[in-house]
Scaffold this motif. Sequence first.
Motif, short mmCIF file in Angstrom:
data_model
loop_
_atom_site.label_atom_id
_atom_site.label_comp_id
_atom_site.label_asym_id
_atom_site.label_seq_id
_atom_site.Cartn_x
_atom_site.Cartn_y
_atom_site.Cartn_z
N HIS A 244 0.85 -1.19 0.00
CA HIS A 244 0.00 0.00 0.00
C HIS A 244 0.89 1.24 0.00
N VAL A 248 -2.70 2.00 6.02
CA VAL A 248 -3.64 0.87 5.99
C VAL A 248 -4.63 1.12 7.14
N SER A 263 -7.10 0.59 2.51
CA SER A 263 -6.12 1.66 2.69
C SER A 263 -6.60 3.03 2.22
#
Length: 478
Positions: A244, A248, A263
Amino acid sequence: MEVEAGEESRELNNSVMCQLSDPEGTQLGASMYLPQSVGPKELQQMVNKLLNNEEKLPYAFYIADQELLVQLGDYLQKKKVSVEKVVTIVYQPQAVFRIRPVNRCSSTIAGHTEAVLSVAFSPDGQQLASGSGDTTVRLWDLNTQTPLFTCTGHKNWVLCIAWSPDGKYLVSGSKSGELQCWDPLTGKPSGNLLTGHKKWITGISWEPVHLSSPCRRFVTSSKDGDARIWDATLRKSVICLSGHTLAVTCVKWGGDGFIYTGSQDCTIKVWETTQGKLIRELKGHGHWVNSLALSTEYVLRTGAFDHTHKHYSSPEEMKKAALERYNKMKGNAPERLVSGSDDFTMFLWEPSVSKHPKTRMTGHQQLVNHVYFSPDGQWIASASFDKSVKLWNGITGKFVAAFRGHVGPVYQISWSADSRLLLSGSKDSTLKVWDVRTQKLKQDLPGHADEVFAVDWSPDGEKVASGGRDRVLKLWMG
């Protein structure tokens, strides 16, 4: 002879061609003519017979998402439904037990010296934990309704807590990114603080007990952009899930063994858990993903424990019972995932089937803060900053009803174990209980002096806990 034929056609005119179907759309038997005088009671007998149920089970019946509470003829007339076409009647299994709505505060327990940020009952409903801005986790004695243990060790706010589904551990995560495992029987830490995350913890989820017993592994999500898998026995982070590009915000460990992370980079990622490989990306949201929920969440949370309060003599026995419960709840359908976002929308996914959403769910006028499937997976509830709670069909994602009554943003929701009642906690200092069948407010629960941040309905259905800015923990009973 003509008279008989006349009677026969009159008989046919008074009957409706119907097709029984389960909520997933699987037909039960062939379509058949039913007299217009048939109501839920007769349909109940028919479904039990067609399914060869030895014990008669309760069902609710729906036509086009509307519950059938009267005779078929009255309903079709009122709703102006054409009897030229086959009418599909969906039968939905109901819980065999019934949860009483909570209607009074049974105790207000002081102890925390700052806001209560999280509350969670143990999987068997016999213990209760809370996390607070005062850096402590507290365990409460539900019989005497008094503080049991104060767990100290964190250096910053305790933002989230999670019980292992076998009830043997409680894990807490703090604003400084540290985690701590606790022994709920003593209130003492199991080992040192777990470090690895560089920013605050946003979510914690345990590996389901039907996949691994005794429980050892759990996953955490953090503002630092990573999710990490930890081993409570080895007391360390074993896999880091990186990918990500922003914080998150939420994490769920699914019943099929995959981990789902949501996310602020607008994506949901699906990971396998042996090496931490990214296996799928779910894209569609136009803003931060705030909340994820699984259709199997209730059985994953409670593992082998159900309303019968059965005790298990070994981890193997527990694993077997948990697997039976999971398979029974899931049926032949894939595990479903719902996501709620800052873009005011929600998506319903079947991640094992497709990377594309099953449907987009719109209607909220502000960001969606919390989403949650009912224990039986038939409903989805969503809480929003637009002050409403909305109810959706858990299989199709279709909008069902809006619950209005809160005068401030709704922070968190929780379901009763029988999937009949929904609880919400709000910035307006109240808790409210909503009835799914009547789609109305069942109980208004004022009492907190300030915003309610956290609510939980115990898995055994007996009690509700709430906490918030006024620093007290409230227990509510039926």
